[in-house]
Design a protein around this motif. Structure first.
Motif, PDB file in Angstrom:
ATOM      1  N   ARG A   1     102.276  10.723 -49.181  1.00 26.39           N
ATOM      2  CA  ARG A   1     100.907  10.249 -49.001  1.00 26.39           C
ATOM      3  C   ARG A   1     100.172  11.260 -48.128  1.00 26.39           C
ATOM      4  O   ARG A   1     100.774  12.178 -47.569  1.00 26.39           O
ATOM      5  CB  ARG A   1     100.894   8.869 -48.326  1.00 26.39           C
ATOM      6  CG  ARG A   1     101.601   7.812 -49.129  1.00 26.39           C
ATOM      7  CD  ARG A   1     101.408   6.425 -48.509  1.00 26.39           C
ATOM      8  NE  ARG A   1     102.344   5.492 -49.133  1.00 26.39           N
ATOM      9  CZ  ARG A   1     103.557   5.232 -48.667  1.00 26.39           C
ATOM     10  NH1 ARG A   1     103.983   5.807 -47.563  1.00 26.39           N
ATOM     11  NH2 ARG A   1     104.356   4.401 -49.303  1.00 26.39           N
ATOM     12  N   GLU A   2      98.885  11.062 -47.970  1.00 23.30           N
ATOM     13  CA  GLU A   2      98.116  12.084 -47.246  1.00 23.30           C
ATOM     14  C   GLU A   2      98.426  12.129 -45.760  1.00 23.30           C
ATOM     15  O   GLU A   2      98.171  13.122 -45.097  1.00 23.30           O
ATOM     16  CB  GLU A   2      96.622  11.855 -47.466  1.00 23.30           C
ATOM     17  CG  GLU A   2      96.196  12.445 -48.785  1.00 23.30           C
ATOM     18  CD  GLU A   2      94.706  12.611 -48.898  1.00 23.30           C
ATOM     19  OE1 GLU A   2      94.005  12.343 -47.908  1.00 23.30           O
ATOM     20  OE2 GLU A   2      94.265  13.002 -49.993  1.00 23.30           O
ATOM     21  N   ASP A   3      98.968  11.033 -45.234  1.00 23.54           N
ATOM     22  CA  ASP A   3      99.311  11.062 -43.807  1.00 23.54           C
ATOM     23  C   ASP A   3     100.697  11.644 -43.576  1.00 23.54           C
ATOM     24  O   ASP A   3     101.199  11.634 -42.456  1.00 23.54           O
ATOM     25  CB  ASP A   3      99.201   9.659 -43.197  1.00 23.54           C
ATOM     26  CG  ASP A   3     100.230   8.699 -43.772  1.00 23.54           C
ATOM     27  OD1 ASP A   3     100.935   9.079 -44.728  1.00 23.54           O
ATOM     28  OD2 ASP A   3     100.323   7.566 -43.268  1.00 23.54           O
ATOM     29  N   GLY A   4     101.323  12.127 -44.641  1.00 21.54           N
ATOM     30  CA  GLY A   4     102.616  12.760 -44.470  1.00 21.54           C
ATOM     31  C   GLY A   4     103.783  11.824 -44.682  1.00 21.54           C
ATOM     32  O   GLY A   4     104.933  12.251 -44.665  1.00 21.54           O
TER      33      GLY A   4
ATOM     34  N   LYS B   1     103.681  13.573 -36.239  1.00 20.98           N
ATOM     35  CA  LYS B   1     104.377  14.802 -36.626  1.00 20.98           C
ATOM     36  C   LYS B   1     104.484  14.917 -38.143  1.00 20.98           C
ATOM     37  O   LYS B   1     104.377  16.002 -38.707  1.00 20.98           O
ATOM     38  CB  LYS B   1     105.773  14.837 -35.997  1.00 20.98           C
ATOM     39  CG  LYS B   1     105.761  15.392 -34.587  1.00 20.98           C
ATOM     40  CD  LYS B   1     107.087  16.043 -34.223  1.00 20.98           C
ATOM     41  CE  LYS B   1     108.245  15.100 -34.431  1.00 20.98           C
ATOM     42  NZ  LYS B   1     109.517  15.676 -33.984  1.00 20.98           N
ATOM     43  N   ASP B   2     104.694  13.756 -38.805  1.00 23.52           N
ATOM     44  CA  ASP B   2     104.763  13.753 -40.272  1.00 23.52           C
ATOM     45  C   ASP B   2     103.476  14.310 -40.865  1.00 23.52           C
ATOM     46  O   ASP B   2     103.502  15.138 -41.784  1.00 23.52           O
ATOM     47  CB  ASP B   2     104.993  12.329 -40.790  1.00 23.52           C
ATOM     48  CG  ASP B   2     106.464  12.057 -41.028  1.00 23.52           C
ATOM     49  OD1 ASP B   2     107.287  12.909 -40.642  1.00 23.52           O
ATOM     50  OD2 ASP B   2     106.790  10.995 -41.601  1.00 23.52           O
ATOM     51  N   THR B   3     102.372  13.828 -40.320  1.00 19.18           N
ATOM     52  CA  THR B   3     101.074  14.316 -40.822  1.00 19.18           C
ATOM     53  C   THR B   3     100.956  15.824 -40.587  1.00 19.18           C
ATOM     54  O   THR B   3     100.501  16.571 -41.461  1.00 19.18           O
ATOM     55  CB  THR B   3      99.928  13.598 -40.105  1.00 19.18           C
ATOM     56  OG1 THR B   3     100.225  12.203 -40.096  1.00 19.18           O
ATOM     57  CG2 THR B   3      98.607  13.840 -40.798  1.00 19.18           C
ATOM     58  N   ALA B   4     101.380  16.257 -39.390  1.00 15.34           N
ATOM     59  CA  ALA B   4     101.297  17.680 -39.083  1.00 15.34           C
ATOM     60  C   ALA B   4     102.151  18.495 -40.046  1.00 15.34           C
ATOM     61  O   ALA B   4     101.726  19.545 -40.541  1.00 15.34           O
ATOM     62  CB  ALA B   4     101.738  17.929 -37.643  1.00 15.34           C
ATOM     63  N   TYR B   5     103.348  18.006 -40.349  1.00 16.34           N
ATOM     64  CA  TYR B   5     104.205  18.701 -41.313  1.00 16.34           C
ATOM     65  C   TYR B   5     103.501  18.790 -42.661  1.00 16.34           C
ATOM     66  O   TYR B   5     103.487  19.824 -43.314  1.00 16.34           O
ATOM     67  CB  TYR B   5     105.528  17.949 -41.500  1.00 16.34           C
ATOM     68  CG  TYR B   5     106.543  18.195 -40.417  1.00 16.34           C
ATOM     69  CD1 TYR B   5     106.972  19.483 -40.110  1.00 16.34           C
ATOM     70  CD2 TYR B   5     107.104  17.131 -39.735  1.00 16.34           C
ATOM     71  CE1 TYR B   5     107.918  19.700 -39.133  1.00 16.34           C
ATOM     72  CE2 TYR B   5     108.049  17.334 -38.751  1.00 16.34           C
ATOM     73  CZ  TYR B   5     108.459  18.622 -38.452  1.00 16.34           C
ATOM     74  OH  TYR B   5     109.393  18.838 -37.489  1.00 16.34           O
ATOM     75  N   PHE B   6     102.915  17.646 -43.074  1.00 15.34           N
ATOM     76  CA  PHE B   6     102.286  17.586 -44.389  1.00 15.34           C
ATOM     77  C   PHE B   6     101.140  18.581 -44.467  1.00 15.34           C
ATOM     78  O   PHE B   6     100.932  19.232 -45.488  1.00 15.34           O
ATOM     79  CB  PHE B   6     101.775  16.165 -44.640  1.00 15.34           C
ATOM     80  CG  PHE B   6     101.224  15.962 -46.016  1.00 15.34           C
ATOM     81  CD1 PHE B   6     102.066  15.968 -47.123  1.00 15.34           C
ATOM     82  CD2 PHE B   6      99.863  15.779 -46.219  1.00 15.34           C
ATOM     83  CE1 PHE B   6     101.565  15.786 -48.390  1.00 15.34           C
ATOM     84  CE2 PHE B   6      99.353  15.600 -47.490  1.00 15.34           C
ATOM     85  CZ  PHE B   6     100.206  15.596 -48.582  1.00 15.34           C
ATOM     86  N   GLU B   7     100.417  18.694 -43.362  1.00 15.88           N
ATOM     87  CA  GLU B   7      99.290  19.628 -43.355  1.00 15.88           C
ATOM     88  C   GLU B   7      99.722  21.018 -42.898  1.00 15.88           C
ATOM     89  O   GLU B   7      98.875  21.874 -42.632  1.00 15.88           O
ATOM     90  CB  GLU B   7      98.183  19.074 -42.448  1.00 15.88           C
ATOM     91  CG  GLU B   7      97.556  17.819 -43.041  1.00 15.88           C
ATOM     92  CD  GLU B   7      96.674  17.066 -42.058  1.00 15.88           C
ATOM     93  OE1 GLU B   7      96.456  17.583 -40.935  1.00 15.88           O
ATOM     94  OE2 GLU B   7      96.218  15.967 -42.408  1.00 15.88           O
TER      95      GLU B   7
ATOM     96  N   ALA C   1     105.019   9.578 -36.583  1.00 16.43           N
ATOM     97  CA  ALA C   1     104.027   9.521 -37.655  1.00 16.43           C
ATOM     98  C   ALA C   1     103.062  10.700 -37.546  1.00 16.43           C
ATOM     99  O   ALA C   1     102.703  11.337 -38.553  1.00 16.43           O
ATOM    100  CB  ALA C   1     103.268   8.199 -37.592  1.00 16.43           C
TER     101      ALA C   1
END
Lengths: 411, 277, 44, 223
Positions: free
Chosen positions: D86-89, B174-180, B172
């Motif tokens: 979503r914002e958390d990816g 890492k997903d956020t890091a990818y998204f950002e 999870a």
């Protein structure tokens, strides 16, 4: 009633008597099958295993039957590869016993795994670094060798032999049997060994861990050697039981003595290696991991030094001494003592190398783990014995298992 | 871009537990169970067949009152690096079906429930009893299956399970890091449930390869000796077996540190030297 | 396991292990085929 | 007792070549029949395996109503307009009804399918029970962020031409495993023509091996 199936000129008990005997064993088999069904349908919660004690009574049975079934590959090796021809008089029995032992072992493995329907993963997704993979492969391949070795004997049944195709097939299979026997011996060396490796590689378990050679711990070689050494003891034990029950002499003494003598020398050499291994482990391996030798044999009711004594002296030195000394091994009472003690000795060794491994604590704040098998485990462990009795009885009654029977019982 | 991700320096996630702070409250055990959909039985009297990925052991110094001291040792999966720290953990090398493996990019030992066929060889191999068998199918009280975490798959009867260092939380993060569009995750983005739940802050989690991380500062792992702690107050369980665990313990008390490993009588001194050299 | 399986790696471990396995299977298979075939030809 | 048995009984087995000629004649016609029987059986089994087996293995279900992807892509512009992060990816997957209602509060066109959607779901504030073609088994973790943002992949590589479709194809589910047929793929042998033909572990590994030089550790995709 079934006289057309019984080998010519062989005397067998009347059919009703035979049927009653089979029925008694059959009831035990049914009991075992019921327990087996419970384990398959309801899962391994039917056993008394737990997270501390993940190997059960039947795993010991599994290793033990494979060890004592080792007579099949070793006798085959001696006869077909080393050319000790007189052993042809006992090889059939060895093959039948081997077949019983290995089919039981495979059945036990099928009950033992938590998700039996996924058992094929061990072949399909094999991890070549795991000793258990080696066990599974060699076990199933060697079992097919045993089937191949067993087929010609079945085809020699009086009725079956009359069918020309079967007659030729059995003859041809005898012709190339040396190839099969050699393959079987090759496979056996590896799977007997890898069963030893199963515990020997567990470097997290100081009681079991052994240093080794290449990828194999010393237990690998010890197990192969001990199976070859003690296997014939069990073959001879079964022979003596069959002779006792049938009240007949079935194999000539010189054959028995040859096998007994070879077994005796094998046990002797094995014991030397085993004692060196035990001493090295007690003085070097275990202390290097922070353990006293005695920490494995005290502090609990069950695992005392007696088990080491029983394994090495009672089940090792005594039978070895009897079997290598001519006068002693030719004394029928001493011979029986030796082969029975030998069989028990190798069974104790297998117990020590799988079940005792689970018992001693490794973390300092842990406790000894002891467990008592549930009735389902006992039933599934007894199942192979009853099944073996039935199969050996059937083989004896209907197949020419003992080539010397006619000669020895001519009146 | 993909290649860059894979060439990034390998992580080595680990845990440091301060045994002097641990009160034995069991919050870590509870947090772990609810985070990871760990099944439970109606009657948990028999602790030897109930599943606790994180298990708190209680030990004493064996002295009588008033000198009695107690210490609680929380024990997750140690995620052993194995002999020589090459990834041949005791359990990974024995699994016949490759149902568990060592991830060289994170140092985490996985367990794939759908691949496991329940031979229990890994349980025999693990000296820490960190692996548990599902003797029963899980039965959730009615309605509870709706509260299960969708990030962790529930297990069926007949397979082995163990602590995963909350790997789904790493995913999870890492997903956020990818998204950002960031290269890597930060220390606080990936924390295990037990570390976060500990009211005494006894459990610290992070990357042992990263000298900025708290876990590294606390134990100073020695990369040339499989990560053995250079910090004298720190120790690992059963150091001598060569399993090279990634869970470290810290204590000021010598008897606690000694309880971490076995000693041949009369040779304690040798070992102490070996442990702190 | 076959070379097209997921976990297959072309390394010494796999080659030795599965080489041995397939070698044995082939010996057993060929041996049995030979016996059966010879028996059939003997009939005709 | 049969002829052969009788013969064996009366002569030793080794000189049974006496009846060789007789048997040869019998054997030839038997062989011909055998070959025909073999071919017939082969055809029957081959065809049933090829045609009947997939029919038996998969059961078909219809979506609650047809969805016109092509029309929506034309109106909205691209896939991400509806299938977003979503914002958390994390990935939203199929939009919930709240997103649809932004346009479809009332019926926009005059199709039957839209009518079903508006009258049965929008008006009742009920989510549409879509059957998800690409749903992986429960033990699988898949990160859309890693692939779409991290690796810059497009949707088509895995999902194919679904954006061009005007109706929803039937959802086929494997009766034994319970998984969507799109996981194994249409081809019963598992042979692929396009990268999106199947979504098995081997398919993931194939691409990972090519792009990252490693099939990855178990936990990379399993949970």
């Amino acid at each position: 009633m079934d006289s057309a199936l019984i080998p010519k000129e062989a005397k067998r008990c009347s059919f009703p008597v035979f049927a009653v005997g089979i029925a008694v064993a059959g009831v035990i088999v049914l009991w075992g099958v019921y327990a087996m069904g419970l384990c398959w349908l309801k899962g391994l919660n039917q056993t008394n295993m737990n997270d501390y004690y993940g190997f059960a009574l039947w795993i010991w049975a599994d290793l033990a039957v494979i060890a004592i079934g080792g007579g099949a590959f070793f006798t085959g090796l001696l006869k077909y590869v080393f050319g000790i021809d007189e052993l042809k008089n006992i090889i059939n029995l060895a093959v039948v016993i081997g077949f019983v032992c290995y089919s039981s072992a495979l059945l036990i493995l099928a009950i033992d795994i938590g998700q039996p329907l996924r058992g094929w993963f061990i072949f399909w997704h094999a991890n070549v670094h795991s000793m258990l993979t080696e066990v599974a492969f060699c076990l199933s391949l060697y079992f097919s060798v045993l089937i191949i070795e067993f087929i010609p004997l079945i085809l020699e049944n009086r009725k079956l032999d009359k069918i020309p195709f079967f007659h030729h097939l059995s003859h041809n299979m005898h012709g190339v049997m040396a190839v099969f026997a050699a393959t079987g011996a090759f496979l056996s060396c590896f799977h007997q060994g890898s069963l030893g490796g199963v515990a020997g590689v567990l470097y997290g378990r100081p009681f079991a861990f052994r240093e080794g050679l290449l990828v194999w711990p010393w237990t690998f070689f010890l197990f192969t050697w001990s199976a070859a050494a003690y296997g014939p003891c069990f073959t001879l034990t079964v022979l003596k039981i069959v002779e006792k029950i049938t009240k007949k002499k079935l194999v000539k003494d010189n054959v028995v003595y040859t096998l007994a003598k070879i077994s005796g020398w094998m046990i002797t050499t094995y014991l030397i290696a085993k004692i060196i291994d035990t001493v090295y482990w007690a003085l070097v391996t275990a202390p290097s991991l922070g353990f006293n030798f005695m920490s494995f044999y005290s502090n609990n009711k069950f695992y005392g030094l007696w088990i080491l004594f029983a394994e090495i002296v009672l089940g090792g030195i005594i039978p070895a001494a009897i079997l290598i000394k001519k006068d002693w091994r030719e004394n029928s009472k001493l011979l029986i003592l030796a082969i029975v003690l030998g069989t028990l000795g190798v069974c104790i060794n297998r117990w020590v190398m799988v079940l005792q491994v689970m018992a001693p604590p490794v973390m300092t704040f842990d406790t000894w783990a002891l467990y008592y098998p549930s009735w389902q485990e006992v039933a599934t462990t007894v199942l192979p014995v009853a099944y073996g009795v039935i199969l050996i009885s059937l083989a004896y009654r209907y197949l020419p298992v003992f080539p010397q029977e006619k000669e020895l019982n001519a009146e | 871009m993909i290649k860059k991700h894979n060439k990034a320096k390998a992580h080595k996630f680990g845990m440091v537990i301060d045994l002097d702070k641990c009160t034995g409250c069991g919050s870590c055990m509870v947090a772990c169970m609810s985070e990871n959909n760990v099944p439970f039985k109606e009657n948990e009297t028999n602790k030897k067949d109930s599943i606790t990925w994180m298990h708190v052991y209680r030990l004493t110094n064996g002295k009588s009152f008033p000198d009695t001291e107690i210490c609680y040792i929380p024990r997750p999966c140690m995620h052993c690096g194995g002999k020589g720290d090459h990834g041949h953990s005791p359990c990974v090398s024995v699994c016949p079906a490759t149902a568990t493996d060592y991830d060289y990019t994170t140092g985490i030992v996985s367990q794939i429930y759908t691949r496991c066929f329940g031979c229990r060889y890994c349980m025999a191999a693990c000296p820490y009893h960190a692996r548990y068998f599902n003797w029963w199918d899980p039965i959730w009280p009615s309605g509870m299956e709706k509260t299960l975490s969708p990030d962790v798959s529930p297990r069926m009867r007949g397979v082995v399970e163990k602590c995963s260092f909350c790997f789904h939380r790493y995913q999870a993060a890492k997903d956020t890091a990818y998204f950002e569009e960031r290269e890597d995750i930060t220390e606080d983005e990936y924390q295990t449930a037990c570390a976060q739940a500990c009211p005494a802050n006894a459990i610290v989690f992070g990357d042992l390869n990263n000298s900025e991380h708290e876990v590294y500062k606390l134990v100073k792992p020695d990369p040339y000796h499989g990560g053995r702690p250079k910090e004298p107050k720190a120790f690992r369980l059963l150091e001598r077996l060569g399993t090279n665990p990634k869970v470290y313990y810290i204590s000021e008390r010598e008897w606690v540190r000694k309880a971490g490993d076995n000693y041949v009588k009369g040779k304690e001194k040798d070992h102490k030297k070996h442990n702190t050299e | 396991m076959f070379p097209f399986c997921f976990e297959w790696v072309w390394d010494a471990g796999h080659l030795l292990f599965f080489g041995g396995m397939w070698y044995t299977i082939i010996i057993l298979g060929l041996g049995m085929t030979y016996c059966i075939f010879k028996s059939i030809t003997q009939l005709w | 007792m049969s002829e052969i048995e009788e013969k064996i009984e009366n002569s030793s087995v080794n000189d049974d070549k006496v009846g060789l000629a007789q048997e040869n004649i019998k054997g030839d016609s038997g062989l011909g029949l055998g070959v025909i029987f073999f071919i017939l059986a082969f055809v029957v089994f081959f065809l049933s395996g090829w045609l009947l087996f997939p029919k038996l293995l998969y059961s078909k279900k219809q979506q609650p109503f047809n969805f016109n992807h092509r029309l929506h892509v034309q109106e909205m512009g691209d896939c991400e307009s509806c299938h977003s992060f979503r914002e958390d990816g994390s990935f939203t997957g199929i939009p919930q009804i709240g997103m649809c209602v932004e346009c479809h509060e009332e019926q926009l066109g005059d199709t039957k399918d839209e009518e079903i959607f508006v009258t049965q779901y929008v008006e009742n504030e009920k989510e549409v029970p879509w059957l998800i073609y690409s749903r992986q088994p429960d033990c699988v973790f898949f990160s859309h962020a890693a692939h779409v943002i991290g690796a810059n992949m497009d949707c088509k590589t895995c999902h194919g031409d679904i954006g061009e479709s005007t109706i929803s194809k039937p959802y086929e589910v494997n009766r034994i495993t319970g998984y969507s047929r799109d996981i194994w793929g249409k081809n019963i042998w598992g042979i692929k023509k396009h990268s999106w033909d199947s979504m098995k572990m081997d398919d993931c590994a194939e691409c990972h091996l090519k792009e990252t030089q490693s099939k990855g550790a178990c936990f990379q995709c399993h949970k």
